[in-house]
Design an enzyme around this catalytic site. Structure first.
Site, mmCIF file in Angstrom:
data_model
loop_
_atom_site.group_PDB
_atom_site.id
_atom_site.type_symbol
_atom_site.label_atom_id
_atom_site.label_comp_id
_atom_site.label_asym_id
_atom_site.label_seq_id
_atom_site.Cartn_x
_atom_site.Cartn_y
_atom_site.Cartn_z
ATOM 1 N N ARG A 71 0.857 -1.199 0.000
ATOM 2 C CA ARG A 71 0.000 0.000 0.000
ATOM 3 C C ARG A 71 0.886 1.239 0.000
ATOM 4 O O ARG A 71 1.623 1.478 0.966
ATOM 5 C CB ARG A 71 -0.894 -0.001 1.242
ATOM 6 C CG ARG A 71 -1.818 1.213 1.366
ATOM 7 C CD ARG A 71 -2.648 1.113 2.653
ATOM 8 N NE ARG A 71 -3.414 -0.128 2.671
ATOM 9 C CZ ARG A 71 -4.016 -0.597 3.770
ATOM 10 N NH1 ARG A 71 -3.926 0.045 4.924
ATOM 11 N NH2 ARG A 71 -4.696 -1.728 3.704
ATOM 12 N N HIS A 116 1.393 -2.362 5.582
ATOM 13 C CA HIS A 116 1.240 -2.658 4.157
ATOM 14 C C HIS A 116 2.275 -1.906 3.321
ATOM 15 O O HIS A 116 2.707 -2.406 2.271
ATOM 16 C CB HIS A 116 -0.156 -2.255 3.686
ATOM 17 C CG HIS A 116 -1.243 -3.208 4.073
ATOM 18 N ND1 HIS A 116 -1.521 -4.352 3.360
ATOM 19 C CD2 HIS A 116 -2.135 -3.177 5.096
ATOM 20 C CE1 HIS A 116 -2.547 -4.977 3.922
ATOM 21 N NE2 HIS A 116 -2.936 -4.286 4.975
ATOM 22 N N ASP A 123 -3.953 -8.491 3.022
ATOM 23 C CA ASP A 123 -5.336 -8.704 3.455
ATOM 24 C C ASP A 123 -5.891 -9.791 2.551
ATOM 25 O O ASP A 123 -5.834 -9.660 1.309
ATOM 26 C CB ASP A 123 -6.177 -7.434 3.290
ATOM 27 C CG ASP A 123 -5.744 -6.308 4.213
ATOM 28 O OD1 ASP A 123 -5.043 -6.576 5.207
ATOM 29 O OD2 ASP A 123 -6.117 -5.151 3.935
ATOM 30 N N GLU A 181 -8.101 -7.535 13.089
ATOM 31 C CA GLU A 181 -8.597 -7.798 11.738
ATOM 32 C C GLU A 181 -8.268 -9.232 11.327
ATOM 33 O O GLU A 181 -7.095 -9.559 11.116
ATOM 34 C CB GLU A 181 -7.970 -6.813 10.730
ATOM 35 C CG GLU A 181 -8.316 -5.356 11.016
ATOM 36 C CD GLU A 181 -7.569 -4.377 10.148
ATOM 37 O OE1 GLU A 181 -7.961 -3.188 10.121
ATOM 38 O OE2 GLU A 181 -6.586 -4.775 9.472
ATOM 39 N N HIS A 184 -5.887 -9.790 8.093
ATOM 40 C CA HIS A 184 -4.634 -9.033 7.972
ATOM 41 C C HIS A 184 -3.470 -9.859 8.520
ATOM 42 O O HIS A 184 -3.466 -10.236 9.691
ATOM 43 C CB HIS A 184 -4.809 -7.733 8.776
ATOM 44 C CG HIS A 184 -3.606 -6.843 8.833
ATOM 45 N ND1 HIS A 184 -3.614 -5.567 8.324
ATOM 46 C CD2 HIS A 184 -2.369 -7.015 9.365
ATOM 47 C CE1 HIS A 184 -2.436 -4.991 8.545
ATOM 48 N NE2 HIS A 184 -1.662 -5.857 9.174
#
Length: 202
Positions: A71, A116, A123, A181, A184
């Site tokens: 990311r 990320h 994910d 999460e 993740h």
């Protein structure tokens, strides 16, 4: 693209993907800065570990579907700006029904410096190899709510079992889970543990 980063589908064959932040189907309600192509990017080390995870999942009748990998930092900055905009309600009921936008950061669902961006976090979820259907997990990607935490109460038996299956696959292949999460995971021996990259996905 930086050296040692690749498109995951080029090195880890047979893994499905749906790069949510390159689409309108994410909590911001539109494509996110830095995501110019619907592809998942990661380090070569990440891809090697995902290939092992794919093989292990297949032995259990599952495939892997990735929602996000590397990311860019500019995407994280975009999340920060979005969190300060007035609430329009477009994605709230699906992604953060019980909290405000700013609370996403306070509660750890979104970070100002994301793992990320180091290139070795993903994910992902499981899908049934025989039907192609996503495995029931008790909540979709980026549902920022306590139901998404590992060990959350109130899950159906099959949902809890599927989460545990994903956890066991990923831990066996060198990943660590994130408590808040279920989707993740970060590679334990990530090659760039202190570097946050910002090149776009094109």
């Amino acid at each position: 693209m930086k050296d040692d980063f690749v498109f995951v589908d080029e090195l880890a064959s047979g893994i499905r993907w749906d790069a949510k932040y390159a689409t309108w189907d994410n909590f911001t309600g539109k494509p996110v800065d830095g995501y110019l192509a619907n592809r998942i990017v990661g380090t070569r080390a990440l891809c090697a570990a995902l290939e092992r995870a794919r093989e292990k999942a297949e032995s259990l009748g599952f495939g892997l579907l990735l929602w996000d990998g590397y990311r860019p930092q500019r995407a994280v900055d975009c999340f920060l700006r979005w969190s300060n905009l007035p609430e329009d309600g477009r994605t709230k009921s699906r992604h953060y029904p019980n909290i405000g936008r700013a609370e996403m950061f306070e509660r750890g669902y979104v970070a100002e410096k994301s793992g990320h961006s180091r290139g070795s976090t993903v994910d992902l979820t499981l899908h049934d190899l025989s039907t192609g259907e996503l495995a029931p997990m008790g909540g979709d990607h980026d549902l920022m709510d306590c139901i998404s935490h590992h060990g959350a109460p109130g899950l159906a038996h099959v949902e809890a079992r599927n989460r545990q299956c994903l956890l066991s696959i990923m831990e066996a292949c060198g990943f660590s889970a994130y408590d808040c999460e279920w989707w993740h995971y970060t590679l334990n021996d990530e090659p760039y543990p202190d570097t946050y990259f910002d090149f776009p996905i094109t």
